[in-house]
Structures are given as C-alpha cells and as structure tokens.
Scaffold this motif. Structure first.
Motif, PDB file in Angstrom:
ATOM      1  N   LEU A  48      -6.744   0.186   5.143  1.00 44.01           N
ATOM      2  CA  LEU A  48      -7.058  -1.322   3.810  1.00 44.01           C
ATOM      3  C   LEU A  48      -6.331  -1.726   3.995  1.00 44.01           C
ATOM      4  O   LEU A  48      -6.063  -2.583   4.605  1.00 44.01           O
ATOM      5  CB  LEU A  48      -6.544   0.142   2.780  1.00 44.01           C
ATOM      6  CG  LEU A  48      -6.011  -1.187   1.420  1.00 44.01           C
ATOM      7  CD1 LEU A  48      -7.378  -1.980   1.456  1.00 44.01           C
ATOM      8  CD2 LEU A  48      -5.680  -0.835   0.279  1.00 44.01           C
ATOM      9  N   PHE A  63      -7.501   6.580   4.043  1.00 41.09           N
ATOM     10  CA  PHE A  63      -7.697   5.158   3.671  1.00 41.09           C
ATOM     11  C   PHE A  63      -6.860   4.686   3.445  1.00 41.09           C
ATOM     12  O   PHE A  63      -7.207   3.051   3.652  1.00 41.09           O
ATOM     13  CB  PHE A  63      -7.960   5.521   2.106  1.00 41.09           C
ATOM     14  CG  PHE A  63      -8.594   5.153   1.205  1.00 41.09           C
ATOM     15  CD1 PHE A  63      -9.896   4.441   1.008  1.00 41.09           C
ATOM     16  CD2 PHE A  63      -7.850   3.969   0.030  1.00 41.09           C
ATOM     17  CE1 PHE A  63     -10.433   3.531  -0.090  1.00 41.09           C
ATOM     18  CE2 PHE A  63      -8.050   3.120  -0.518  1.00 41.09           C
ATOM     19  CZ  PHE A  63      -9.666   2.494  -0.314  1.00 41.09           C
ATOM     20  N   GLY A  64      -5.257   4.233   3.088  1.00 38.80           N
ATOM     21  CA  GLY A  64      -4.177   3.120   2.915  1.00 38.80           C
ATOM     22  C   GLY A  64      -3.633   3.134   4.459  1.00 38.80           C
ATOM     23  O   GLY A  64      -4.305   1.401   4.270  1.00 38.80           O
ATOM     24  N   THR A  86      -3.034   4.536  -2.731  1.00 36.05           N
ATOM     25  CA  THR A  86      -3.858   5.625  -1.823  1.00 36.05           C
ATOM     26  C   THR A  86      -4.090   6.664  -2.120  1.00 36.05           C
ATOM     27  O   THR A  86      -4.483   7.114  -1.474  1.00 36.05           O
ATOM     28  CB  THR A  86      -4.433   4.906  -0.440  1.00 36.05           C
ATOM     29  OG1 THR A  86      -2.966   4.943   0.027  1.00 36.05           O
ATOM     30  CG2 THR A  86      -4.329   3.264  -0.684  1.00 36.05           C
ATOM     31  N   ARG A 125      -6.586   4.545  -6.532  1.00 34.04           N
ATOM     32  CA  ARG A 125      -7.401   5.696  -5.975  1.00 34.04           C
ATOM     33  C   ARG A 125      -7.248   6.593  -6.757  1.00 34.04           C
ATOM     34  O   ARG A 125      -5.992   7.549  -7.238  1.00 34.04           O
ATOM     35  CB  ARG A 125      -7.399   6.035  -4.768  1.00 34.04           C
ATOM     36  CG  ARG A 125      -8.185   6.616  -4.337  1.00 34.04           C
ATOM     37  CD  ARG A 125      -7.794   7.066  -2.543  1.00 34.04           C
ATOM     38  NE  ARG A 125      -9.520   8.006  -2.048  1.00 34.04           N
ATOM     39  CZ  ARG A 125      -9.251   8.683  -1.093  1.00 34.04           C
ATOM     40  NH1 ARG A 125      -8.607   8.163  -0.561  1.00 34.04           N
ATOM     41  NH2 ARG A 125      -9.950   9.436  -0.661  1.00 34.04           N
ATOM     42  N   VAL A 132       0.724  -0.680   0.051  1.00 38.74           N
ATOM     43  CA  VAL A 132       0.164   0.053  -0.236  1.00 38.74           C
ATOM     44  C   VAL A 132       1.248   1.039  -0.282  1.00 38.74           C
ATOM     45  O   VAL A 132       1.547   1.564   0.761  1.00 38.74           O
ATOM     46  CB  VAL A 132      -0.741  -0.182   1.560  1.00 38.74           C
ATOM     47  CG1 VAL A 132      -1.260   1.391   1.072  1.00 38.74           C
ATOM     48  CG2 VAL A 132      -1.854  -1.031   1.143  1.00 38.74           C
TER      49      VAL A 132
END
Length: 235
Positions: free
Chosen positions: A18, A14-15, A74, A100, A8
C-alpha cells in the motif's frame, strides 16, 4: 486541489504494498510499525517512518496521525490489536479510518469501534466451519490468533440464561466472558447488491442491567475454554 495525507499502521506485506502504491502516486504517507526492521524497509518510500506501538494512546497522539486525512490499519491477523488501535484512532479524532478485517465478525466490531471503511479479504471457511460445529448453538466463531476468541451465540428458547441480567452473568463467570454486544433478528431483507436475502439485525449496547431474552444473539469475547463453558451451560 490539496493532496490527501495518509498514515499506514502495520507494515506486513499488505501495508508495504500500500505504501509503495501511494508513493508511486506522489502522495504523502506516514509509515508506522513497532518493528524497527520493517520501518527500515520503507524509509526510502515513506514521507515519514515511525517506530511506534500503536496501542499506546499517548504515543499515537504524538505521532501526528490526527492531522492526516486517512489512516489505514492494515494489521489483520492481530485482531485484538487492530480493534484497539481503531478505537484509539477514533478517540483521538482521526478524520477517516480504514481497517483491514479478517472475517465478517471482525469487520462488524471494527465498524462499531470507529472504522469508516473495511477491507475484507477472503474468509477461511474451513476454520470457521470447524469451530461452529465444535461449539453448539454458535452461528459464527472467530479465532483471534491470540488468547481470546470471538463467538456469536444465539440463546435457545429453553436456555437457563433467559431472564438473567448481564451483570449477574459476569459475576457468575467472574468476568471471564465478555459480552461485547447483543443483537436481535428483525427479519430478512433482500439485498439487491448481493441479489439474495440477508438477516437484518438490531444492535443493543451491552449493559449490566440488560435482561437476556430468548433468541438474543450475544457477541462473546473470551478464552476458548471459557467460551465452551459458557455456551455449554446455556445451550
């Protein structure tokens, strides 16, 4: 069955979420970010944590991302960086890239530079509308959150740009406006998944010897003031 390995790039909310979810599933994940404080947040849950500026191709190669099954970019709001990183990942031979995007134009460019799948959040319609009505002839305008923005500009029938080569345009504008690609409308097709018609387009690689025609859609990349000059001159 051998479990997939992930990486990632970008440890925003968001990252981070995840990585948490992948960790809960017992999956191996490499966390990459240029911010050391963000790396500290994931040391306990990531298989490996790397402080790295992912726009550095050589550093990216050494990070081991080429050996994972899937890399997820991301970085959404830093659109220029996400495009560059996605392209670099493709160049070094990453098996699968998920990126993303902040809007449809960003998504389109990410696909062209190498993304296999796109994560597209809800669009900021107010911002897009404000810019498209500000720039006459523009179908789509994207604030890239940086010095340069993106715009889709459809060439009007009587435009002075018709018949000119892209190389001539670059000289005229001293390379201050970049034409990323050219698109031609091929007509409407019915999208059964969305239950509505959509415009089908053909993409053409931007070349210095390409001669611009009426109704061509240019994907432009430049500073806002240069976009305005370009569009104002050729509207």
């Amino acid at each position: 069955m051998e479990r997939k390995k992930f990486a990632v790039i970008g440890l925003g909310r968001f990252g981070l979420k995840l990585i948490e979810e992948l960790n809960k599933m017992g999956l191996e994940v490499i966390a990459i970010d240029k911010d050391s404080s963000k790396i500290e947040e994931v040391r306990e849950i990531a298989s490996e944590s790397i402080i790295l500026n992912a726009i550095d191709k050589e550093a990216l190669k050494k990070s081991g991302v080429k050996d994972v099954d899937v890399v997820i970019v991301t970085i959404g709001q830093e659109m220029e960086n996400s495009i560059l990183i996605t392209n670099l990942l493709k160049e070094i031979g990453v098996k699968e890239i998920i990126a993303r995007a902040e809007n449809p134009v960003h998504a389109k460019i990410l696909r062209r530079v190498g993304a296999d799948k796109i994560i597209l959040p809800e669009e900021d319609m107010a911002v897009r509308l404000a810019h498209t009505i500000h720039f006459p002839g523009v179908h789509e305008y994207v604030d890239m959150k940086g010095p340069r923005d993106l715009a889709e500009f459809k060439i009007p029938l009587q435009s002075k740009i018709i018949g000119k080569k892209i190389g001539q345009i670059y000289k005229e504008f001293q390379d201050k406006v970049n034409i990323l690609t050219i698109e031609k409308e091929k007509g409407k097709v019915f999208n059964h998944e969305l239950a509505k018609e959509r415009e089908e387009r053909e993409s053409i690689v931007s070349r210095d010897d390409y001669i611009i025609e009426a109704n061509d859609i240019l994907i432009l990349f430049a500073k806002p003031e240069n976009l305005e000059k370009f569009i104002g001159k050729f509207s």
